[in-house]
Every structure is written in structure tokens, then in C-alpha cells.
Write an enzyme that holds these catalytic residues in place. Structure first.
Site, PDB file in Angstrom:
ATOM      1  N   HIS B 102      41.703 116.179  47.711  1.00 31.23           N
ATOM      2  CA  HIS B 102      42.755 115.241  48.109  1.00 31.23           C
ATOM      3  C   HIS B 102      43.765 115.994  48.938  1.00 31.23           C
ATOM      4  O   HIS B 102      44.110 117.133  48.626  1.00 31.23           O
ATOM      5  CB  HIS B 102      43.451 114.652  46.876  1.00 31.23           C
ATOM      6  CG  HIS B 102      44.581 113.731  47.252  1.00 31.23           C
ATOM      7  ND1 HIS B 102      44.367 112.411  47.569  1.00 31.23           N
ATOM      8  CD2 HIS B 102      45.908 113.951  47.392  1.00 31.23           C
ATOM      9  CE1 HIS B 102      45.530 111.854  47.887  1.00 31.23           C
ATOM     10  NE2 HIS B 102      46.481 112.775  47.785  1.00 31.23           N
ATOM     11  N   ARG B 194      58.384 101.692  43.900  1.00 33.86           N
ATOM     12  CA  ARG B 194      59.001 102.947  44.361  1.00 33.86           C
ATOM     13  C   ARG B 194      59.407 102.823  45.816  1.00 33.86           C
ATOM     14  O   ARG B 194      60.482 103.273  46.215  1.00 33.86           O
ATOM     15  CB  ARG B 194      58.009 104.110  44.221  1.00 33.86           C
ATOM     16  CG  ARG B 194      57.878 104.630  42.809  1.00 33.86           C
ATOM     17  CD  ARG B 194      56.642 105.512  42.679  1.00 33.86           C
ATOM     18  NE  ARG B 194      56.719 106.671  43.556  1.00 33.86           N
ATOM     19  CZ  ARG B 194      55.666 107.376  43.982  1.00 33.86           C
ATOM     20  NH1 ARG B 194      54.440 107.020  43.599  1.00 33.86           N
ATOM     21  NH2 ARG B 194      55.828 108.412  44.763  1.00 33.86           N
TER      22      ARG B 194
END
Lengths: 465, 465
Positions: B102, B194
Site C-alpha cells: 500500500h 473526517r
């Protein structure tokens, strides 16, 4: 010149990182909170009116303010934006020195019921005139509420419009009323949000909430009673003092002469804690009967009244003001003002002829000392909760309260007590409600072998400069 | 034994004051977030299913976590609760070493398109078998997305069910797919919250978001590429390293061998930045054509691949793994694996026969050096935004992206350049989209008289213990 567009996210990023918000940014947040709520009430869809702020953003904003605090400039801006978020009282037509007091909340604290008549009496005897546009709250949590006490008087109407409040003020120099739905709507909305986002205890948010409502009364003077001790909302003297300093600074910067007294809340104030029983105690005092248990209440009330009379220019010093306040109480002038105020607001003043007789609890119980010694202390907050459980307070906003529930204190901290002597009498309108408060009181009262050191009632004065 | 009831307000008070939340409290918050969202989707009224959490409370919670942080134990609990908030991949039937990488996001970073085939090729040649259940994202902000690149291949289907992903893995040892709607729903909801409550940049919340999705792939090994430099999300090496340490700790405590490489993102990686052009660059490499501009990409890809091969037990050391990865690329084994993977997911592999010919931008422009000197630096984030504005990225989730927009880099930082020499070629499918990116690139590229000091691509390795 182009209007600057403010986005909620940018305000959040700044406050989150501890930066100072601009006046425009604070005004935007308060405006968006009120607009969003108005839209919700009217069923309009979000986004219909300009830039909006979501509930999640309000929650994040409150938490960021809790964690990062506000500068005095930001606090002043927040207070002013909230103050002007709805209708406000305009005192200019009265041409008097508008004066009020506010307490951070205690147990058995009925001083407003003495101070308002004292100031009103001072306001009526010529000289520089005083008037008291006292907008009060209701009982919540472990503390009592002035409105709940007043509403035990048959016929008394606390829900006056601001226009009607102005008329009562012109006639009586004091009005004892509740908040109108349109006064400081931002506080009503934000308080509800704070309550369930864990941001109630921020001294900055507490200050803005209190001061926005008080300043909306268009005050020239404000006396704050900031409680310290086991019955106060703020746990420590340090934090109470910090809150007091914030409130004094915010008041002064808004052009209102402001002083805060830090006062003890380690035991119930005066003789009674409840609703009607507190009115009864004040009526006794104003009629000239001073029960020994009321000494601390009278001392506190006179000190706060005295500071107000000093701020209003009616006394050369706070001490002179205190003496003048006591004289107004003793002379019967405060009682005369009280009768006028209550009558102007529809109250039946005949109940004051024999206030003890009007007290009709359906059930009573006496808590007695388990042994000889000195009353050494108690968790005063626990006492407040016991009074609430007796029926005098409410578990949640909107609940009814009992007029005749409450307690009578028979001893003060430091008093000598003997085994079997009554410490508290509990009153309720429901026998079943006595048991738990009885246990709560018995569990928190401490009796010791030695007399505890006496603590002064008036701890400290916080004033400008 | 009675179940302990958890109230959102109590969780908020604890985190607000910097206390550590219990596992049950963290599981409650994540569960309530997902339940509340499910209820909203189905039109049920709040309160229908157990204890709920309001949007304002979620906003306040995220801000409190932003300000107070999380302990490693709390972070592990949050990551696990999010990981298991929806469906997860079960790799046990594969009986292989599941491995993924990732990246925290960069410009021109197409290393996944090389690493997945390299690992798949290693997984097919016997020995301890490897498979790569690579669930990737789309372009957002200034960074590209692996799915957007893959979907330029005609017929390529990235939206596989987890069951279908398992079949492709069994056949090809790698699958390159998008997130299913039911995988880690808590992250989808919390990320949206968020984004508009100003709490995106918390390293704790970033870690939980990334690791919950990666760990839902049931990984035995994970290689993280944490970018540092002007094109990275995290502005400083210190913060990137802190995030890397959080992710490594969280992965290891979940039983996944985890390593993080801190790597430079000061200029676009490789030769091309865009969508198809990045596939083209990788196909060139896998077919054995190594353009000089691709050297940094190959170095990065081999380093990350090498660490994965080491974690999987296919190499004695990360350095041996790097050499093995390069050999797999050079031998054509990676290209063979790539063709199998793309074909298994419905892609038309004939476009790889002449990848340059498949590139069909409608408009091009060349940015040239304004003077002689050395390419000294650039704001790499600005380069990323220019690529996005050319049409290769999206302004908001759900927007379409252009297959053929992008840029070609003709020089790297430190290279000698002459006035008039091409620095970047810009590609777009719309002539009108060239102007702004051309100015952005011209404005950020710096040419200096002296050669800047060479920075290494691989800055640091963060691993357990």
C-alpha cells in the site's frame, strides 16, 4: 469589494490546530448554527440558505474549542455573536442603571429572591435609578432554579415578553422572568449540542453561554456569584477562578461593569432547600424574621447586593453597599418592592401572610445525628441530588417539579451536634420519594470529634484590572 | 452477568480528557456508527436498534481523537473493529502467503502495476506460494489511483466480488480489484465524516483507515510505501515516520508481517503521470524496454517487491528479494503473470502489443526550460494537481476521469537542462484543459545554476522490533 466566503471546514482546521479564529469566522459559525436550526424547524432542506454547517461539524467545533480553548478576543466575539443571535432587551428607554446578578448554581441558593427586591427598592428611592431585568433559569441537575421557586406563588407569571418585562421594570424596577424562546437562540441550540457531545465543562463555552444571556439584558452592571466547593459545578477553586476571570473580562469588554465573587458552596445555603420553602425563607427575612440558619444566606445576599449598589454608584464602596443592602432588608423596603414585583407579575401576595402555613408537604422524615460530635462536612452535590430526588428538581428539561418538596437544615458545618439531634428534615409530596434521599443524606453527612476549621463564605473577589 | 451498557457521552468525556478507551468502548463506537448509517439507509427512525450515536457525537469523537491521539492498544482495537465492520476476505482456502503493498499516495506512482505481477510470478513458480489480493483505490486529490489506471484497459473489470477475487487469485496468484460496498463500511462512513469535520490528517485515523482495509484482505505480509517530500500527504519526514511506525505496529499486532519504506516523492515517479500512460510505462518495463526516465520507478518497485519476497520467505534478505524481483521483471515472468491477471479480469490484452499507439490524447503541449542550468526542484503536489486538472484525476468522488490525459517527464531533479529543452509534455482529451496545468507546471519548476544534491529514493525502513 467581494464578500469573503467562509467554509466550515477551514474554521475547523484552524481551531483544531490551535489558531485564533477571526471575528467573521466566529460570526459565521454562530449564524450558520442558528440558520441551520431555523431551517430544520421549518422543514426546509439543507443548503437552501447560503453556507450551512452540519451537526457533525458543530460537534467537531465544540470539541476543538473544548480542547484548544479561546483567546479573550475570540471569547468576546463568540459571546457577542450569541448575544445578538435573536431578540435582545433594549434598556435605553428605561434611563436607569440596569443591574443583574448571576450564580453558577448551588443548593439552597435563593439569594436572587432577596437581591432583586433590595436593588429594586434602591432603584425606587430616587438618586441614580436602578432596574433589574432578571432573566433566570430552571432547576437542572443538583441545583435549584429561581423560576421554579417563584412559580410556587399562585398566579405568578414568569413568561413575560420583553415588552411586558419593560413595563414591569418601569413600574417596579425589577422583573423576575424566564428566557423567551427568541432570546439568544444560539445558546439554546449549542447548549443542547454540548450536553450530548461531552463539551459542557469548557470554561470558555460556559462563559459564552452565561454572558450572552446576561448581556442580552442590556446591562450596565453585573454581579457574578461563582460557587466553589463540593456543591459547585466547577470542582476546584482554580477552575472557578479562571471561569470568573473569563466572565469579568467578557463583561467588561462588552461595556458592562462586571465583578465576580467566589463564594463557598460546601453545604446548603440558608435554612431551606427546595422551591416554596426557599420563598418562605426569603419572605421571613424580608418581613424581619431572621432564623439562625439563614445567617449565611443573608451574608451572601448582602455582599452581592452591596457590590451591585457600588457598581450602580449608590454606595461609596462595596462595604458601604453591603451595609445599605442590609438596611434595605431590615427597613421593610425590600419587602415592599417584593410585593409590588410579585403583584405586577400576577402573583397572589396573600400567601406571604403566613408562609409556613402555605407549606404543605404530604410526607416528612427527620435525619438525626448518629452520635455526638461536630458537623464536619458533606458532599454538597449529593445533598442537591437528594433535594432533586425528593421532587424539587427535575431529571430532564421539561419535567414538572414539586412545589413543596425540599429539606430543612438544622445544623451548619462546625456546629456541635448530639446523638439523636435533627440534622435535616425531608419534605416530599410523595411518601415513596423519601427513602432514597434519606439514605443519600445519611451517607454523606460526616460527624467528627473535633470542630472543623471554619471556612469563610466569601472567598475572593475577581474584578477588572 | 449483566451486559455493561456503554453511553456515547461517557466515551466522549474519556477521550476528551485524554483517558484510554476500553476495547468495548471502541467497538461500541464503530458498531454504532455502522448501525446508525444502516438505519439511515433503510429509512428507519433513530433509536430503533439499541444505543445510537448522533452525527454531532461522531464529529466530536473524531475531533477528540485528533487532539488527544490513541494508544497503540486503542489504535489496534479501532483498526480491528473497522476491519470486521463488514465482509472480509478469507484467505485460508488459498493456502498461500497472502501479500499486498500500500502506498500513501504519490504522483506517477504506478509501482503496484509492477509489484503485483512480480509477486504473482513468484507465487506461480513453486516453492512457498504467494498470492496478492490487491484491493486498490481511485484517484483523489493530487494523487493517482491504481483502479483508474487499470480501467483504461478495454474490458477490464475491477469490481469483483470477494468470491470472484478468490477464483482469480487461485488462477493467477494476484487480483487487482476495487473495494466492495460491504468491505469495511465503517471506514467509508468515517472517512466521509473526517473529510468535512477537519479530522483527515490525524495519523491515528489515517492508520486505522488504511490498515482496516488492508487487514480485511487477510494478509500474512504487507509492504507499506510511505511517501515523504513535497508530493506526499504528510508534510514532514517526522510525521511520515510516525505514521509508518503506527501502521507497522498495528499490522504486526494483528499478526501480519509488516514493513514500511519511507520513500521520496519530490518529483513524479518514472516517465509518465496519468492513467493509460502509466500502464504503458509498466508494460514497456515488463516487455523489457527500460526508458531512462523509468529508473526511479524500477528502483522503488524492486525494493518494495524485494521486501515482500523476503517477508514471504522467498528470499534470504530484502536485498536478495530486490535482485529476485528485478530478475522476474527482466525474464518476462512478470509480464506473463500480468497478461494472465488482466485476461482473467476481462481485459483486452491486445492493447499491450503497441501501448504507445493506444495512447490517443486529443491535445498536447510542451513545457520547455526557460534557461540553461540544472533542474533543481518543484512542488510535486502542484504537479499532481496539474495532472488532475488535465483530466486524469477527479475533483470529487464519482467524477469521471480521462484515460489519456497526463504528463510525460523529460528530466529528473539534478539533470542538466538547456534553454528550450522539453521538461514536460502535457496530454489532454480537451484542448481547453491544457492552459492552467501548463501555467502550474511552469510556475513550480525551478532551474538553478548549480546541480542540487542528489537525494536517495529510499530514505528509511521501519520494521517491527
Amino acid at each position: 469589494m467581494r464578500d469573503v466566503v467562509i467554509h466550515p471546514i477551514d474554521v475547523l482546521l484552524k481551531k483544531r490546530d490551535g489558531e485564533e479564529l477571526s471575528t467573521a469566522e466566529i460570526e459565521f459559525v454562530v449564524g450558520a448554527v442558528v440558520r441551520g436550526n431555523a431551517r430544520e424547524d421549518s422543514g426546509e432542506t439543507a443548503g437552501a440558505v447560503g453556507e450551512t454547517i452540519s451537526d457533525a461539524q458543530i460537534g467537531a467545533f465544540l470539541m476543538a474549542v473544548f480542547e484548544r480553548g479561546l483567546s479573550l478576543r475570540e471569547l468576546g466575539d463568540l459571546t457577542r455573536a450569541m448575544r445578538f443571535s435573536g431578540e435582545t432587551f433594549d434598556a435605553s428607554v428605561l434611563e436607569t442603571f440596569t443591574l443583574d446578578k448571576h450564580s453558577t448554581g448551588g443548593v439552597g441558593d435563593k439569594s436572587s429572591l432577596l437581591i432583586a427586591p433590595v436593588w429594586a427598592a434602591a432603584g425606587m428611592d430616587g438618586g441614580s435609578s436602578v432596574s433589574v431585568p432578571m432573566i433566570s433559569g430552571r432547576s437542572l441537575g443538583h441545583t435549584g432554579g429561581t423560576l421554579d421557586k417563584l412559580e410556587t406563588i399562585p398566579g405568578f407569571d414568569s413568561q413575560l415578553s420583553l415588552a411586558r418585562m419593560g413595563e414591569v421594570l418601569r413600574e417596579c424596577h425589577a422583573a423576575l422572568v424566564g428566557q423567551t424562546p427568541r432570546l439568544v437562540p444560539a445558546d439554546r441550540i449549542l447548549y443542547g449540542m454540548r450536553d450530548h457531545t461531552g463539551t459542557v465543562e469548557s470554561p470558555f463555552l460556559i462563559c459564552a453561554s452565561i454572558m450572552s444571556k446576561k448581556l442580552a439584558e442590556d446591562l450596565r452592571g453585573l454581579v457574578l456569584d461563582v460557587k466553589v466547593g463540593s456543591g459547585a459545578f466547577m470542582p476546584t477553586l482554580e477552575r472557578s477562578k479562571f471561569l470568573a476571570e473569563l466572565m469579568v473580562s467578557t463583561g467588561e469588554s462588552a461595556g458592562t461593569k462586571t465583578v465576580a465573587l467566589l463564594t463557598a458552596m460546601d453545604e446548603p445555603l440558608g435554612r431551606f432547600s427546595g422551591n416554596w420553602v426557599e420563598v418562605w425563607e426569603c419572605v421571613d427575612i424580608m418581613q424581619g424574621r431572621r432564623h439562625s440558619m439563614s445567617a449565611d444566606l443573608i451574608e451572601l445576599s448582602n455582599a452581592l447586593s452591596g457590590w451591585g449598589l457600588f457598581l450602580a454608584g449608590r454606595a461609596e464602596s462595596p462595604e458601604d453597599g453591603t451595609a445599605l443592602a442590609d438596611e434595605i432588608l431590615r427597613s421593610g423596603a425590600a419587602y415592599a418592592a417584593w410585593l409590588r414585583i410579585v403583584a405586577a407579575q400576577g402573583g397572589d401576595t396573600s400567601v406571604f401572610e403566613d408562609p409556613a402555613a402555605f407549606h404543605k408537604p404530604k410526607a416528612m422524615r427527620v435525619l438525626r445525628a448518629s452520635r455526638d460530635g461536630f458537623l464536619a462536612g458533606m458532599d454538597c452535590k449529593e445533598i442537591g441530588w437528594a433535594v432533586q430526588r425528593l421532587g424539587a428538581g427535575r431529571a430532564r428539561p421539561g419535567d414538572p417539579v414539586s412545589a413543596h418538596a425540599g429539606i430543612e437544615s438544622h445544623a451548619k458545618i462546625g456546629d456541635r451536634v448530639e446523638a439523636g439531634q435533627a440534622l435535616f428534615t425531608l419534605f416530599s409530596e410523595d411518601e415513596a420519594l423519601l427513602e432514597e434521599p434519606y439514605r443519600m443524606l445519611g451517607g454523606t453527612v460526616r460527624i467528627a470529634d473535633h470542630r472543623p476549621e471554619r471556612q469563610s463564605l466569601l472567598r475572593e473577589v475577581v474584578k477588572a484590572g
